[in-house]
Enzyme design. Structure first.
Site, mmCIF file in Angstrom:
data_model
loop_
_atom_site.group_PDB
_atom_site.id
_atom_site.type_symbol
_atom_site.label_atom_id
_atom_site.label_comp_id
_atom_site.label_asym_id
_atom_site.label_seq_id
_atom_site.Cartn_x
_atom_site.Cartn_y
_atom_site.Cartn_z
ATOM 1 N N ILE A 85 0.837 -1.191 0.000
ATOM 2 C CA ILE A 85 0.000 0.000 0.000
ATOM 3 C C ILE A 85 0.874 1.245 0.000
ATOM 4 C CG2 ILE A 85 -1.840 1.225 1.244
ATOM 5 C CD1 ILE A 85 -2.242 -1.593 2.739
ATOM 6 N N CYS A 86 0.581 2.166 -0.918
ATOM 7 C CA CYS A 86 1.296 3.439 -0.946
ATOM 8 C C CYS A 86 0.477 4.450 -0.158
ATOM 9 C CB CYS A 86 1.497 3.909 -2.383
ATOM 10 S SG CYS A 86 2.434 5.426 -2.488
ATOM 11 N N LEU A 87 0.901 4.695 1.084
ATOM 12 C CA LEU A 87 0.170 5.591 1.969
ATOM 13 C C LEU A 87 1.184 6.205 2.930
ATOM 14 C CD1 LEU A 87 -2.716 6.520 2.808
ATOM 15 C CD2 LEU A 87 -2.774 4.588 4.368
#
Length: 153
Positions: A85-87
């Site tokens: 996840i890109c967060l």
């Protein structure tokens, strides 16, 4: 010791007062290995989907963020095929926004929010991101299909 008591407290709170649409539990009495489920939000292409996630809590938690990834495939510009996840809140500063004041509940809520509102300007999946930006109908169709295929119970 501090890590264990904090994790126990967080898990008990997640059990007694879970955020709407989110459940989280221990994996076979291992405090550093958690499972979570996020229900796809209403009025999103993930509606009615149940998405499983794996949470690995590092030794240095809460000074280091947990590693969270989707186990259920999801069609999303900020989540890759390995479930990463890109967060920003999942990364340490200076690139990320993780702070020890955050917890697993806030992380799962942030992921749920990201599902409802992708950030196409910081994608992990460039092709899905441009589809989201320039052909939203096709994106919604694909995301719904993936949800039915992989996240339906």
């Amino acid at each position: 010791m501090q890590r264990a008591s904090r994790l126990k407290r967080e898990l008990s709170l997640l059990t007694t007062e879970p955020p709407p649409g989110i459940t989280c539990w221990q994996n076979e009495n291992q405090l550093d290995n958690l499972q979570a489920q996020i229900l796809g939000g209403a009025d999103t292409p993930y509606e009615k989907g149940i998405f499983n996630l794996e949470i690995v809590v590092p030794e240095r938690y809460p000074f280091e963020p947990p590693k969270i990834r989707f186990l259920t495939p999801i069609y999303h510009p900020n989540i890759d095929s390995a479930g990463r996840i890109c967060l920003d809140v999942l990364k340490l500063p200076p690139k990320g926004a993780w702070r020890p004041a955050l917890n697993i509940s806030t992380l799962l809520t942030s992921i749920q929010l990201l599902m409802a509102e992708p950030n196409p300007d910081d994608p992990l999946m460039a092709d899905i991101s441009s589809e989201y930006k320039y052909n939203k109908q096709l994106f919604l169709l694909n995301a719904k299909e993936w949800t039915e295929k992989y996240a339906s119970q």
